[in-house]
Write a protein that holds these residues in place. Structure first.
Motif, PDB file in Angstrom:
ATOM      1  N   GLU A  77     -14.176 -17.965   8.602  1.00  0.00           N
ATOM      2  CA  GLU A  77     -13.940 -16.688   9.197  1.00  0.00           C
ATOM      3  C   GLU A  77     -13.968 -17.020  10.460  1.00  0.00           C
ATOM      4  OE1 GLU A  77     -18.805 -16.351   9.634  1.00  0.00           O
ATOM      5  OE2 GLU A  77     -18.953 -15.666   7.698  1.00  0.00           O
ATOM      6  N   TYR A  78     -12.945 -15.583  11.044  1.00  0.00           N
ATOM      7  CA  TYR A  78     -12.779 -16.023  12.679  1.00  0.00           C
ATOM      8  C   TYR A  78     -13.616 -15.375  13.337  1.00  0.00           C
ATOM      9  CZ  TYR A  78      -8.671 -18.679  10.205  1.00  0.00           C
ATOM     10  OH  TYR A  78      -7.858 -19.779   9.713  1.00  0.00           O
ATOM     11  N   GLU A  79     -13.671 -15.445  15.057  1.00  0.00           N
ATOM     12  CA  GLU A  79     -13.818 -14.326  15.829  1.00  0.00           C
ATOM     13  C   GLU A  79     -13.708 -14.121  16.318  1.00  0.00           C
ATOM     14  OE1 GLU A  79     -16.912 -13.482  19.699  1.00  0.00           O
ATOM     15  OE2 GLU A  79     -16.623 -15.503  18.290  1.00  0.00           O
ATOM     16  N   VAL A  80     -12.543 -12.107  16.907  1.00  0.00           N
ATOM     17  CA  VAL A  80     -11.542 -11.470  17.836  1.00  0.00           C
ATOM     18  C   VAL A  80     -12.207 -12.507  18.641  1.00  0.00           C
ATOM     19  CG1 VAL A  80     -11.005  -9.690  18.724  1.00  0.00           C
ATOM     20  CG2 VAL A  80     -11.883  -9.924  15.656  1.00  0.00           C
ATOM     21  N   VAL A  81     -11.121 -12.806  19.160  1.00  0.00           N
ATOM     22  CA  VAL A  81     -11.477 -12.843  20.660  1.00  0.00           C
ATOM     23  C   VAL A  81     -10.289 -12.653  21.631  1.00  0.00           C
ATOM     24  CG1 VAL A  81     -12.725 -15.536  20.337  1.00  0.00           C
ATOM     25  CG2 VAL A  81      -9.935 -15.147  20.715  1.00  0.00           C
ATOM     26  N   GLN A  82      -9.787 -10.954  21.262  1.00  0.00           N
ATOM     27  CA  GLN A  82      -8.912 -10.933  22.545  1.00  0.00           C
ATOM     28  C   GLN A  82      -7.615  -9.924  21.663  1.00  0.00           C
ATOM     29  OE1 GLN A  82      -5.378 -12.478  23.953  1.00  0.00           O
ATOM     30  NE2 GLN A  82      -5.145 -12.366  25.461  1.00  0.00           N
ATOM     31  N   ILE A  83      -7.981  -8.458  22.309  1.00  0.00           N
ATOM     32  CA  ILE A  83      -7.493  -7.104  21.892  1.00  0.00           C
ATOM     33  C   ILE A  83      -6.294  -7.241  22.727  1.00  0.00           C
ATOM     34  CG2 ILE A  83      -7.034  -4.891  20.402  1.00  0.00           C
ATOM     35  CD1 ILE A  83      -9.950  -5.606  19.344  1.00  0.00           C
ATOM     36  N   VAL A  84      -4.598  -7.281  22.518  1.00  0.00           N
ATOM     37  CA  VAL A  84      -4.114  -6.408  23.936  1.00  0.00           C
ATOM     38  C   VAL A  84      -2.665  -5.865  22.826  1.00  0.00           C
ATOM     39  CG1 VAL A  84      -1.486  -7.619  25.404  1.00  0.00           C
ATOM     40  CG2 VAL A  84      -4.029  -9.188  24.676  1.00  0.00           C
ATOM     41  N   PRO A  85      -3.219  -4.335  23.686  1.00  0.00           N
ATOM     42  CA  PRO A  85      -2.471  -3.543  23.115  1.00  0.00           C
ATOM     43  C   PRO A  85      -0.739  -3.339  23.107  1.00  0.00           C
ATOM     44  CG  PRO A  85      -4.003  -1.797  24.700  1.00  0.00           C
ATOM     45  CD  PRO A  85      -4.308  -3.375  24.654  1.00  0.00           C
ATOM     46  N   ASP A  86       0.101  -2.474  22.659  1.00  0.00           N
ATOM     47  CA  ASP A  86       1.924  -2.766  22.988  1.00  0.00           C
ATOM     48  C   ASP A  86       1.614  -2.144  24.354  1.00  0.00           C
ATOM     49  OD1 ASP A  86       3.854  -2.224  22.272  1.00  0.00           O
ATOM     50  OD2 ASP A  86       4.003  -0.167  21.863  1.00  0.00           O
ATOM     51  N   SER A  87       2.118  -2.499  24.607  1.00  0.00           N
ATOM     52  CA  SER A  87       2.446  -2.856  26.470  1.00  0.00           C
ATOM     53  C   SER A  87       3.822  -1.230  26.757  1.00  0.00           C
ATOM     54  CB  SER A  87       3.824  -3.221  26.973  1.00  0.00           C
ATOM     55  OG  SER A  87       4.225  -4.144  26.523  1.00  0.00           O
ATOM     56  N   GLY A  88       4.086  -1.126  25.226  1.00  0.00           N
ATOM     57  CA  GLY A  88       5.060   0.550  25.885  1.00  0.00           C
ATOM     58  C   GLY A  88       6.756  -0.111  26.411  1.00  0.00           C
ATOM     59  N   GLU A  89       6.798  -2.046  26.950  1.00  0.00           N
ATOM     60  CA  GLU A  89       8.300  -1.949  27.173  1.00  0.00           C
ATOM     61  C   GLU A  89       8.942  -2.754  26.385  1.00  0.00           C
ATOM     62  OE1 GLU A  89       7.337  -4.376  30.977  1.00  0.00           O
ATOM     63  OE2 GLU A  89       6.085  -2.883  31.862  1.00  0.00           O
ATOM     64  N   GLY A  90      10.354  -2.874  26.150  1.00  0.00           N
ATOM     65  CA  GLY A  90      10.837  -3.625  25.445  1.00  0.00           C
ATOM     66  C   GLY A  90      11.312  -2.854  24.059  1.00  0.00           C
ATOM     67  N   ASP A  91      11.937  -3.504  23.499  1.00  0.00           N
ATOM     68  CA  ASP A  91      12.347  -3.074  22.250  1.00  0.00           C
ATOM     69  C   ASP A  91      11.589  -2.565  21.062  1.00  0.00           C
ATOM     70  OD1 ASP A  91      14.776  -2.987  23.044  1.00  0.00           O
ATOM     71  OD2 ASP A  91      15.396  -4.498  21.809  1.00  0.00           O
ATOM     72  N   GLY A  92      10.545  -3.433  20.730  1.00  0.00           N
ATOM     73  CA  GLY A  92       9.900  -3.391  20.031  1.00  0.00           C
ATOM     74  C   GLY A  92       8.126  -3.645  20.381  1.00  0.00           C
ATOM     75  N   PRO A  93       7.501  -3.631  19.557  1.00  0.00           N
ATOM     76  CA  PRO A  93       5.581  -3.904  19.581  1.00  0.00           C
ATOM     77  C   PRO A  93       5.613  -5.373  20.160  1.00  0.00           C
ATOM     78  CG  PRO A  93       6.149  -3.485  17.278  1.00  0.00           C
ATOM     79  CD  PRO A  93       6.931  -3.173  18.576  1.00  0.00           C
ATOM     80  N   ASP A  94       4.524  -5.486  21.359  1.00  0.00           N
ATOM     81  CA  ASP A  94       4.345  -6.687  21.770  1.00  0.00           C
ATOM     82  C   ASP A  94       3.330  -6.856  22.156  1.00  0.00           C
ATOM     83  OD1 ASP A  94       3.433  -4.525  24.337  1.00  0.00           O
ATOM     84  OD2 ASP A  94       5.335  -6.295  25.096  1.00  0.00           O
ATOM     85  N   GLY A  95       1.645  -5.884  21.186  1.00  0.00           N
ATOM     86  CA  GLY A  95       0.685  -6.746  21.144  1.00  0.00           C
ATOM     87  C   GLY A  95       0.044  -7.071  19.747  1.00  0.00           C
ATOM     88  N   TRP A  96      -0.895  -8.057  20.287  1.00  0.00           N
ATOM     89  CA  TRP A  96      -1.831  -8.674  19.285  1.00  0.00           C
ATOM     90  C   TRP A  96      -2.830  -9.158  19.939  1.00  0.00           C
ATOM     91  CZ3 TRP A  96       0.337 -10.181  24.208  1.00  0.00           C
ATOM     92  CH2 TRP A  96      -0.488 -11.071  24.767  1.00  0.00           C
ATOM     93  N   ILE A  97      -3.338  -9.393  18.884  1.00  0.00           N
ATOM     94  CA  ILE A  97      -5.005  -9.900  18.407  1.00  0.00           C
ATOM     95  C   ILE A  97      -5.333 -11.191  18.271  1.00  0.00           C
ATOM     96  CG2 ILE A  97      -7.069  -9.774  16.980  1.00  0.00           C
ATOM     97  CD1 ILE A  97      -5.990  -6.837  15.947  1.00  0.00           C
ATOM     98  N   SER A  98      -5.843 -11.473  18.803  1.00  0.00           N
ATOM     99  CA  SER A  98      -6.690 -13.057  18.991  1.00  0.00           C
ATOM    100  C   SER A  98      -7.520 -13.331  18.511  1.00  0.00           C
ATOM    101  CB  SER A  98      -6.287 -13.758  20.887  1.00  0.00           C
ATOM    102  OG  SER A  98      -5.028 -13.520  21.090  1.00  0.00           O
ATOM    103  N   ILE A  99      -7.465 -14.326  17.136  1.00  0.00           N
ATOM    104  CA  ILE A  99      -9.149 -15.045  16.412  1.00  0.00           C
ATOM    105  C   ILE A  99      -8.993 -15.976  16.355  1.00  0.00           C
ATOM    106  CG2 ILE A  99      -8.560 -12.315  14.972  1.00  0.00           C
ATOM    107  CD1 ILE A  99      -7.037 -14.910  12.676  1.00  0.00           C
ATOM    108  N   ARG A 100     -10.170 -16.450  16.543  1.00  0.00           N
ATOM    109  CA  ARG A 100     -10.734 -18.020  16.868  1.00  0.00           C
ATOM    110  C   ARG A 100     -11.498 -18.450  15.842  1.00  0.00           C
ATOM    111  NH1 ARG A 100     -12.706 -18.975  21.659  1.00  0.00           N
ATOM    112  NH2 ARG A 100     -10.556 -19.317  22.650  1.00  0.00           N
ATOM    113  N   GLU A 101     -11.070 -19.188  14.375  1.00  0.00           N
ATOM    114  CA  GLU A 101     -12.428 -19.785  13.808  1.00  0.00           C
ATOM    115  C   GLU A 101     -13.422 -20.671  14.783  1.00  0.00           C
ATOM    116  OE1 GLU A 101     -12.550 -23.589  10.445  1.00  0.00           O
ATOM    117  OE2 GLU A 101     -10.004 -23.038  11.325  1.00  0.00           O
TER     118      GLU A 101
END
Length: 102
Positions: A77-101
């Protein structure tokens, strides 16, 4: 070994984040937006991130998550500890979701 390669790929992707993006959570797995990653011998993909939620797919089974949600990958089981949407900058998506065991 695949886990280490996935972490290295995510770190490289996150290095180019826009100036307004927060730092990834230290010690957590970073699921880079739209990039399939092997985690505990399962394929995990994060996508559709907003300020409050996102989607995590484990072996094709997708669930909407928010900070505090639990994502099960195999027997872990992992807990979601951060959600970062795409900034809209750059050539591709740069968002992420951080999970911790848990």
């Amino acid at each position: 070994m695949r886990r280490l390669a996935a972490l290295a790929a995510a770190a490289i992707l996150l290095t180019g984040c826009g100036a307004d993006q927060p730092d990834p959570v230290e010690g957590a797995e970073q699921l880079a937006q739209n990039i399939p990653q092997d985690l505990d011998d399962h394929q995990v993909v994060a996508y559709n991130m907003t300020e409050d939620s996102g989607v995590v797919s484990v072996d094709g089974e997708a669930d909407e998550v928010s900070v505090g949600s639990v994502v099960t990958v195999g027997d872990v089981e992992y807990e979601v500890v951060q959600i970062v949407p795409d900034s809209g900058e750059g050539d591709g998506p740069d968002g992420w979701i951080s999970i911790r065991e848990r």
